[in-house]
Motif scaffolding. Sequence first.
Motif, PDB file in Angstrom:
ATOM      1  N   PHE A  21       0.494  -0.559  -0.219  1.00 50.86           N
ATOM      2  CA  PHE A  21      -0.334  -0.335  -0.134  1.00 50.86           C
ATOM      3  C   PHE A  21       0.805   1.204   0.347  1.00 50.86           C
ATOM      4  O   PHE A  21       2.281   1.063   0.689  1.00 50.86           O
ATOM      5  CB  PHE A  21      -0.887  -0.153   0.993  1.00 50.86           C
ATOM      6  N   VAL A  22      -0.061   2.458  -1.369  1.00 52.92           N
ATOM      7  CA  VAL A  22       0.966   3.201  -1.038  1.00 52.92           C
ATOM      8  C   VAL A  22       0.060   4.700  -0.801  1.00 52.92           C
ATOM      9  O   VAL A  22      -0.417   5.442  -1.573  1.00 52.92           O
ATOM     10  CB  VAL A  22       1.987   3.917  -1.768  1.00 52.92           C
ATOM     11  N   SER A  42      -3.001  -9.535   1.250  1.00 51.92           N
ATOM     12  CA  SER A  42      -4.394  -9.041   0.434  1.00 51.92           C
ATOM     13  C   SER A  42      -3.918  -7.845   0.387  1.00 51.92           C
ATOM     14  O   SER A  42      -4.381  -7.109   1.644  1.00 51.92           O
ATOM     15  CB  SER A  42      -5.353 -10.482   0.393  1.00 51.92           C
ATOM     16  N   GLU A  43      -5.547  -7.481  -0.914  1.00 51.33           N
ATOM     17  CA  GLU A  43      -5.906  -6.245  -0.976  1.00 51.33           C
ATOM     18  C   GLU A  43      -7.880  -6.554  -0.392  1.00 51.33           C
ATOM     19  O   GLU A  43      -8.270  -6.758  -1.587  1.00 51.33           O
ATOM     20  CB  GLU A  43      -5.895  -5.751  -2.306  1.00 51.33           C
ATOM     21  N   ASN A  44      -7.697  -6.286   0.443  1.00 47.68           N
ATOM     22  CA  ASN A  44      -8.949  -6.242   1.451  1.00 47.68           C
ATOM     23  C   ASN A  44      -9.824  -5.588   2.581  1.00 47.68           C
ATOM     24  O   ASN A  44      -8.773  -4.502   2.514  1.00 47.68           O
ATOM     25  CB  ASN A  44      -9.695  -7.493   2.047  1.00 47.68           C
ATOM     26  N   ASN A  45     -11.128  -5.590   2.727  1.00 41.07           N
ATOM     27  CA  ASN A  45     -11.311  -4.282   3.692  1.00 41.07           C
ATOM     28  C   ASN A  45     -10.573  -4.810   4.541  1.00 41.07           C
ATOM     29  O   ASN A  45     -10.296  -3.267   5.382  1.00 41.07           O
ATOM     30  CB  ASN A  45     -12.426  -5.057   4.362  1.00 41.07           C
ATOM     31  N   TRP A  48      -6.939  -2.979   4.102  1.00 33.66           N
ATOM     32  CA  TRP A  48      -6.849  -1.137   3.751  1.00 33.66           C
ATOM     33  C   TRP A  48      -7.740  -0.245   4.917  1.00 33.66           C
ATOM     34  O   TRP A  48      -6.766  -0.326   5.184  1.00 33.66           O
ATOM     35  CB  TRP A  48      -7.885  -1.417   3.373  1.00 33.66           C
ATOM     36  N   GLU A  49      -8.189  -0.812   6.058  1.00 37.94           N
ATOM     37  CA  GLU A  49      -8.385  -0.332   7.573  1.00 37.94           C
ATOM     38  C   GLU A  49      -7.309  -0.305   7.892  1.00 37.94           C
ATOM     39  O   GLU A  49      -6.904   0.757   8.927  1.00 37.94           O
ATOM     40  CB  GLU A  49      -9.865  -1.227   7.983  1.00 37.94           C
ATOM     41  N   ALA A  77     -14.407   1.893   1.316  1.00 34.31           N
ATOM     42  CA  ALA A  77     -15.191   1.354   2.782  1.00 34.31           C
ATOM     43  C   ALA A  77     -13.951   2.044   3.892  1.00 34.31           C
ATOM     44  O   ALA A  77     -14.456   2.465   4.812  1.00 34.31           O
ATOM     45  CB  ALA A  77     -15.175   0.067   3.100  1.00 34.31           C
ATOM     46  N   GLY A  78     -13.104   1.696   3.631  1.00 29.09           N
ATOM     47  CA  GLY A  78     -11.968   1.848   4.461  1.00 29.09           C
ATOM     48  C   GLY A  78     -11.563   3.791   5.333  1.00 29.09           C
ATOM     49  O   GLY A  78     -11.446   3.747   6.103  1.00 29.09           O
ATOM     50  N   ILE A  79     -12.367   4.552   4.021  1.00 35.52           N
ATOM     51  CA  ILE A  79     -11.590   5.545   4.637  1.00 35.52           C
ATOM     52  C   ILE A  79     -12.252   6.423   4.908  1.00 35.52           C
ATOM     53  O   ILE A  79     -12.777   6.751   6.143  1.00 35.52           O
ATOM     54  CB  ILE A  79     -11.509   6.554   2.942  1.00 35.52           C
TER      55      ILE A  79
END
Length: 211
Positions: A21-22, A42-45, A48-49, A77-79
Amino acid sequence: MRPVIAVDGTHLKGRFGGTMFVATAQDGNEQVYPIAFGYSDSENNLSWEWFLECLRGALGHIDDLVFISDRHASIEAGISKVFPYATHTICCWHFGENIKKRFHRKDVADIMDSAARTYSEFNYNRHMEELHRLHKGAFEYAIDAGPHKWSRVHCPQRRYRLMTTNVAECINSCLKFARQLPMMTLAEFIRNMLQKWFHDRHAAAWSMRHN
């Protein structure tokens, strides 16, 4: 640092895979300003949260904060959960690519891009009327996505000139080879890269002040 942050995730190419993540911004001279890196399986909820919570811990509260990303549902969702006071916007390049793939029309994607980038509501309306005439489905798709997310004119906060996630993509490009390295080696590579980058910038600023 301008309060506009582009966030992006990219796959790692090493033996164990994963996602990097960047978070990237620009300074007042429109120079790329990397803020944070993160790694997950992985790239999931959840991932990212986690990354956004770490970012919030590093930055604290910033008034009029804007995020730019692609339309990945986990980012949105994370933002909304971690930065509920921030404005989340869409990268207009990714949005245009979505329109091209969905409707197989480059011309309507180009018109949408013009509508997204204009500073004038008059020109925005003119471009959208043209889009409606050419392809009603693409027009409805753009409206359903929310003009406040992809249009400069309708964004509730200032986006400056950042309409895409290119500032994050350029960091990913610089790390294209390094993403094949083991995770700890990659982290060390990024640390050394950033140290050199900040040193060179400070040296250049010192030179400008004394010449």
